[in-house]
Enzyme design. Sequence first.
Site, PDB file in Angstrom:
ATOM      1  N   VAL A  70      40.259  53.196  -9.689  1.00  0.00           N
ATOM      2  CA  VAL A  70      40.517  54.126  -8.808  1.00  0.00           C
ATOM      3  C   VAL A  70      42.024  54.795  -8.734  1.00  0.00           C
ATOM      4  O   VAL A  70      42.183  55.733  -8.177  1.00  0.00           O
ATOM      5  CB  VAL A  70      40.094  53.799  -7.491  1.00  0.00           C
ATOM      6  CG1 VAL A  70      38.760  53.310  -7.347  1.00  0.00           C
ATOM      7  CG2 VAL A  70      40.969  52.486  -7.007  1.00  0.00           C
ATOM      8  N   ASN A  96      35.164  51.676  -1.499  1.00  0.00           N
ATOM      9  CA  ASN A  96      35.552  50.151  -1.016  1.00  0.00           C
ATOM     10  C   ASN A  96      36.266  49.450  -1.819  1.00  0.00           C
ATOM     11  O   ASN A  96      37.015  48.760  -1.512  1.00  0.00           O
ATOM     12  CB  ASN A  96      34.175  49.428  -1.289  1.00  0.00           C
ATOM     13  CG  ASN A  96      34.212  47.968  -1.112  1.00  0.00           C
ATOM     14  OD1 ASN A  96      34.291  47.383  -0.236  1.00  0.00           O
ATOM     15  ND2 ASN A  96      34.135  47.309  -2.304  1.00  0.00           N
ATOM     16  N   SER A 149      39.937  49.109   7.525  1.00  0.00           N
ATOM     17  CA  SER A 149      40.039  47.659   8.136  1.00  0.00           C
ATOM     18  C   SER A 149      40.522  47.817   9.630  1.00  0.00           C
ATOM     19  O   SER A 149      41.107  48.819   9.928  1.00  0.00           O
ATOM     20  CB  SER A 149      41.247  47.138   7.103  1.00  0.00           C
ATOM     21  OG  SER A 149      41.445  46.029   7.730  1.00  0.00           O
ATOM     22  N   TYR A 162      49.668  46.886   3.459  1.00  0.00           N
ATOM     23  CA  TYR A 162      47.987  46.921   3.668  1.00  0.00           C
ATOM     24  C   TYR A 162      47.542  47.753   4.998  1.00  0.00           C
ATOM     25  O   TYR A 162      46.936  48.552   4.920  1.00  0.00           O
ATOM     26  CB  TYR A 162      47.573  45.592   3.820  1.00  0.00           C
ATOM     27  CG  TYR A 162      46.089  45.592   3.817  1.00  0.00           C
ATOM     28  CD1 TYR A 162      45.112  45.514   2.699  1.00  0.00           C
ATOM     29  CD2 TYR A 162      45.337  45.405   5.146  1.00  0.00           C
ATOM     30  CE1 TYR A 162      43.918  45.444   2.552  1.00  0.00           C
ATOM     31  CE2 TYR A 162      44.009  45.166   4.996  1.00  0.00           C
ATOM     32  CZ  TYR A 162      43.388  45.478   3.854  1.00  0.00           C
ATOM     33  OH  TYR A 162      41.886  45.214   3.969  1.00  0.00           O
ATOM     34  N   LYS A 166      45.761  51.395   5.143  1.00  0.00           N
ATOM     35  CA  LYS A 166      44.307  51.411   6.031  1.00  0.00           C
ATOM     36  C   LYS A 166      44.577  52.562   7.024  1.00  0.00           C
ATOM     37  O   LYS A 166      43.519  53.052   7.564  1.00  0.00           O
ATOM     38  CB  LYS A 166      44.109  50.014   6.156  1.00  0.00           C
ATOM     39  CG  LYS A 166      43.578  49.156   5.537  1.00  0.00           C
ATOM     40  CD  LYS A 166      42.412  49.522   4.330  1.00  0.00           C
ATOM     41  CE  LYS A 166      41.778  48.524   3.413  1.00  0.00           C
ATOM     42  NZ  LYS A 166      40.616  49.013   2.665  1.00  0.00           N
TER      43      LYS A 166
HETATM   44  P1  NDP Z   1      37.052  41.628  -2.921  1.00  0.00           P
HETATM   45  O1  NDP Z   1      38.644  41.130  -3.521  1.00  0.00           O
HETATM   46  O2  NDP Z   1      36.051  40.662  -3.243  1.00  0.00           O
HETATM   47  O3  NDP Z   1      36.762  42.962  -3.609  1.00  0.00           O
HETATM   48  C1  NDP Z   1      37.566  44.079  -3.977  1.00  0.00           C
HETATM   49  C2  NDP Z   1      37.004  45.014  -4.968  1.00  0.00           C
HETATM   50  O4  NDP Z   1      37.916  45.959  -5.472  1.00  0.00           O
HETATM   51  C3  NDP Z   1      36.809  44.300  -6.421  1.00  0.00           C
HETATM   52  O5  NDP Z   1      35.526  44.661  -6.760  1.00  0.00           O
HETATM   53  C4  NDP Z   1      37.746  44.796  -7.377  1.00  0.00           C
HETATM   54  O6  NDP Z   1      37.365  44.899  -8.702  1.00  0.00           O
HETATM   55  C5  NDP Z   1      37.934  46.224  -6.805  1.00  0.00           C
HETATM   56  N1  NDP Z   1      39.259  46.952  -7.179  1.00  0.00           N
HETATM   57  C6  NDP Z   1      40.569  46.512  -6.707  1.00  0.00           C
HETATM   58  N2  NDP Z   1      41.313  47.432  -7.514  1.00  0.00           N
HETATM   59  C7  NDP Z   1      40.640  48.478  -7.897  1.00  0.00           C
HETATM   60  C8  NDP Z   1      41.075  49.508  -8.948  1.00  0.00           C
HETATM   61  N3  NDP Z   1      42.215  49.843  -9.211  1.00  0.00           N
HETATM   62  N4  NDP Z   1      39.972  50.185  -9.153  1.00  0.00           N
HETATM   63  C9  NDP Z   1      38.828  49.943  -9.123  1.00  0.00           C
HETATM   64  N5  NDP Z   1      38.246  48.757  -8.457  1.00  0.00           N
HETATM   65  C10 NDP Z   1      39.126  48.023  -7.986  1.00  0.00           C
HETATM   66  O7  NDP Z   1      37.408  41.981  -1.642  1.00  0.00           O
HETATM   67  P2  NDP Z   1      36.591  42.394  -0.406  1.00  0.00           P
HETATM   68  O8  NDP Z   1      35.186  42.714  -0.830  1.00  0.00           O
HETATM   69  O9  NDP Z   1      36.844  41.783   0.643  1.00  0.00           O
HETATM   70  O10 NDP Z   1      37.318  43.971  -0.233  1.00  0.00           O
HETATM   71  C11 NDP Z   1      36.381  45.069  -0.567  1.00  0.00           C
HETATM   72  C12 NDP Z   1      37.140  46.020   0.660  1.00  0.00           C
HETATM   73  O11 NDP Z   1      37.015  45.815   2.097  1.00  0.00           O
HETATM   74  C13 NDP Z   1      38.474  46.387   0.674  1.00  0.00           C
HETATM   75  O12 NDP Z   1      38.902  47.706   0.648  1.00  0.00           O
HETATM   76  C14 NDP Z   1      39.247  45.551   1.376  1.00  0.00           C
HETATM   77  O13 NDP Z   1      40.471  45.930   1.953  1.00  0.00           O
HETATM   78  C15 NDP Z   1      38.243  45.763   2.666  1.00  0.00           C
HETATM   79  N6  NDP Z   1      38.260  44.707   3.688  1.00  0.00           N
HETATM   80  C16 NDP Z   1      37.911  43.351   3.580  1.00  0.00           C
HETATM   81  C17 NDP Z   1      37.933  42.600   4.518  1.00  0.00           C
HETATM   82  C18 NDP Z   1      37.618  41.033   4.369  1.00  0.00           C
HETATM   83  O14 NDP Z   1      37.493  40.358   5.394  1.00  0.00           O
HETATM   84  N7  NDP Z   1      36.823  40.671   3.394  1.00  0.00           N
HETATM   85  C19 NDP Z   1      38.220  42.950   6.063  1.00  0.00           C
HETATM   86  C20 NDP Z   1      38.773  44.496   6.026  1.00  0.00           C
HETATM   87  C21 NDP Z   1      38.553  45.334   5.034  1.00  0.00           C
HETATM   88  P3  NDP Z   1      37.929  44.652  -9.987  1.00  0.00           P
HETATM   89  O15 NDP Z   1      39.224  43.932  -9.884  1.00  0.00           O
HETATM   90  O16 NDP Z   1      36.826  44.628 -11.067  1.00  0.00           O
HETATM   91  O17 NDP Z   1      38.544  46.151 -10.384  1.00  0.00           O
END
Ligand code: NDP
Length: 259
Positions: A70, A96, A149, A162, A166
């Site tokens: 992204v 996401n 978030s 962060y 957000k």
């Molecule tokens: P994960 O670390 O499990 O997932 C994050 C995802 O983002 C991965 O699939 C990763 O894939 C992808 N990602 C990161 N950088 C890039 C990039 N440059 N391009 C494309 N994809 C990218 O964390 P979560 O599922 O927890 O997080 C998902 C969202 O939810 C985030 O935005 C996070 O800030 C938000 N969030 C999460 C909370 C929680 O408690 N878990 C609370 C509040 C918000 P890959 O590395 O394969 O590219």
Amino acid sequence: MTERSQRFSLAGKVVLVTGASSGIGAHLARVAAASGARVVVGARRIERLGQLADEIHAQGGEALPVALDVTDRASVEAAFDTAQTCFGVVDVVLNNAGIGNGQRALEVSEDDWRSMLATNLDGVWRVAQCAAQRLVAAGRPGSIVNIASMLGIRVGAGYSHYCTAKAGVVQLTKALALELARRGIRVNAIAPGYFITEMTDGYFDSEHGRQYIQDAIPMRRLGELSELDGPFLLLASDAGSFMTGSVLAVDGGHLVNGL
Ligand code: NDP
């Protein structure tokens, strides 16, 4: 299916999920597929996306893995091109993808700051704009769901970069909702509290983490990923047809804990 539950269906829709290789994105991609959508799953770890797509196919759904960074305009455009060629114009985006490493404000470097903003704010803007441009060109309505978030609304120590990114997503959601409403494109956000994913893994297993849950979260527990299904389907589907610019907290009451 009753008429009311029909409104939550994503049948006939093309849904693109960013950050679908783990956590919330992988979970909601499965939910979208089970709700009838053809799902485009994007992230950088393409091998994981292949496994997810296989799993969705085995359940009778349709999924297309696409390499997506992204932070890179060309990569985002290419993912939308592939989605459009294989499935048609993307109707719904789950914006996401995100990173979440904590760091004390005094120690954040220029590179750390830029990297956080580049992924968690610029990336959300880039994907939303690309989706909206294509919807407008095709003369179609659509729905963009941004994952913000609760740290975009309040703050937490160790997360200045962060929280700032957000908070930008929260404002971006409202600003895009204003401009895109007349085009039939709705833009809303979900502000999750804490859910166990690779991003949060570890901390909540510690004594400190367990105590934090008891002290800070009114429901005294973490969220289950399935508790995001309803809010996501509401915003993504026609069930939320009069909603735009909304930010839904899904946090066990964390944002309203007592001061
Ligand atoms: P994960 O670390 O499990 O997932 C994050 C995802 O983002 C991965 O699939 C990763 O894939 C992808 N990602 C990161 N950088 C890039 C990039 N440059 N391009 C494309 N994809 C990218 O964390 P979560 O599922 O927890 O997080 C998902 C969202 O939810 C985030 O935005 C996070 O800030 C938000 N969030 C999460 C909370 C929680 O408690 N878990 C609370 C509040 C918000 P890959 O590395 O394969 O590219």
